[in-house]
Enzyme design. Structure first.
Site, PDB file in Angstrom:
ATOM      1  CB  CYS A  74      -1.188  -0.216   1.142  1.00  0.00           C
ATOM      2  SG  CYS A  74      -0.223  -0.104   2.743  1.00  0.00           S
ATOM      3  CG  ASP A 291      -8.205   2.612   0.683  1.00  0.00           C
ATOM      4  OD1 ASP A 291      -7.116   2.142   0.623  1.00  0.00           O
ATOM      5  OD2 ASP A 291      -9.070   2.477   1.576  1.00  0.00           O
ATOM      6  CG  HIS A 293      -5.759  -0.493   1.817  1.00  0.00           C
ATOM      7  ND1 HIS A 293      -5.330   0.731   1.714  1.00  0.00           N
ATOM      8  CD2 HIS A 293      -4.512  -1.004   2.360  1.00  0.00           C
ATOM      9  CE1 HIS A 293      -4.248   0.967   2.653  1.00  0.00           C
ATOM     10  NE2 HIS A 293      -3.917  -0.205   3.083  1.00  0.00           N
TER      11      HIS A 293
END
Length: 406
Positions: A74, A291, A293
């Site tokens: 990430c 994000d 993820h």
């Protein structure tokens, strides 16, 4: 945090919280919007940022390594996003917009191609993971903001197209003298190599001809290249910081928000412990972020070099989190296309530092303070070898770090 197994269709049609109906100003990477009257413009701006997420089914890293970065990549993906924003500003301009389904400009395709998950792409997950080994991070190990900043600095040297000067400011201090050394190359250095052009390639002229310009080269390509080299290189400035102990110190919150208001803003990489996000702005007390993820399938360019790019742009309302939830270990980024941009940035930072409403996150000085270790001792070069010692100050997983003094 989004579940790592979400598919792209889920992202497009799943449930995401709509952008708030608020009179609070919305700031995204130096641009001001109204949530009441410019919601479409906000979503267009967000979707135009390159969005890098976990991928699977790519070539094994290092030939025999992982074929997915789910669960560990990430921060690497956030590093890709902040650098991609710099490249967009460099080649397309901050106000460039992505439109789904339209054939894209050549510069855009070149930028995106540099991040494809293949070993021979400048800023691929393969290159970042393998370069991180030199920073003491094994492949598959989680990075902190400082590590990814150092790796991006190293990789940028091989990007002859963008010709960026990437500077990582250490010890909570931006030293103008050091930055002025990075983007410039002395005229004398170029003149002592009369048969090399700006890229180091042999010049085609067999011998000097004073009628044909500097060093006997034709007026034009070589002379222009010399001018570009002597003058300013576009600067990417990354500043790893620690803004508290286990939580962000409230004294820095306003200053952090002001960084998103600067025209040179590249955003912030950070997030929560071992869960990184790319922050691009704020509204009220909420930070706006992309994000990484989400696991998507790796993409291959088509036979004509085009890259299927729908999955590289976030097409749902942007994620938000309260600024108080931010992990104190971050790296803030800025981009200065010209020397005038950098001078303007310095002026704005000095003005922010004089404000009584917020505590400065870092110091801006003309030259390195005498009590600091010299750059030679720390070896702050592309071959940076002392990062293990410095990393402990900035990575969330370490318990030892330096705290900015109040």
């Amino acid at each position: 945090m989004l579940n790592a197994t979400l598919t792209y269709d889920t992202l497009r049609f799943g449930e995401f919280e709509e952008f708030p109906e608020t009179a609070e100003p919305v700031w995204i990477l130096g641009r001001h919007f109204s949530a009441l009257t410019e919601k479409d413009e906000i979503l267009s701006d967000v979707s135009s940022r390159l969005w890098f997420t976990y991928r699977k089914n790519f070539q094994p890293i290092g030939g025999t390594g992982p074929t997915s970065d789910t669960g560990w990549g990430c921060m690497l993906r956030c590093g890709q996003m902040i650098l991609a924003e710099a490249l967009v500003c460099r080649h397309l301009g901050r106000d460039w917009r992505w439109h789904r389904g339209q054939r894209q400009r050549e510069e855009y395709v070149s930028i995106l191609s540099a991040f494809i998950d293949k070993k021979d792409c400048y800023y691929s997950i393969h290159q970042i993971a393998q370069m991180g080994v030199g920073e003491g991070k094994s492949i598959g190990q989680w990075y902190g903001p400082n590590t990814v900043a150092q790796v991006l600095k190293k990789l940028s040297i091989f990007d002859s197209w963008s010709r960026l000067a990437v500077h990582v400011a250490m010890d909570n201090t931006v030293v103008i003298e050091e930055i002025n050394r990075v983007p410039h190359r002395p005229v004398s250095e170029r003149l002592c190599m009369p048969w090399l052009d700006y890229a180091g390639a042999a010049c085609s002229e067999p011998e000097p001809d004073p009628q044909r310009g500097l060093n006997g080269c034709l007026e034009g390509a070589c002379a222009m290249a010399v001018e570009e080299m002597v003058l300013w290189k576009p600067l990417v400035l990354l500043i790893p910081l620690r803004l508290g102990l286990s939580d962000i110190n409230e004294a820095y919150m306003e200053t952090l928000k002001q960084c998103f208001m600067l025209p040179q803003a590249l955003g912030v990489i950070g997030g929560k412990p071992n869960s990184a996000h790319y922050f691009i702005g704020f509204v009220g007390e909420e930070l706006i972020y992309l994000d990484p993820h989400t696991t998507q399938v790796a993409v291959e360019p088509s036979h004509d070099g085009q890259v299927p790019d729908d999955t590289y742009h976030c097409q749902h309302p942007p994620c938000r989190m309260n600024i108080r939830e931010l992990d104190p270990s971050i790296a803030v980024g800025f981009f200065c296309q010209t020397e005038e941009d950098f001078d303007d940035w310095c002026m704005r930072i000095r003005k922010m530092s004089c404000s009584r409403e917020a505590l400065p996150m870092f110091e801006l000085v003309d030259s390195q303070p005498s009590h600091y270790a010299s750059a030679d001792v720390l070896n702050l070069t592309p071959d940076f070898s002392d990062s293990d010692r410095l990393e402990r100050f900035f990575d969330s997983e370490d318990e030892e770090f330096e705290i900015l003094s109040l």
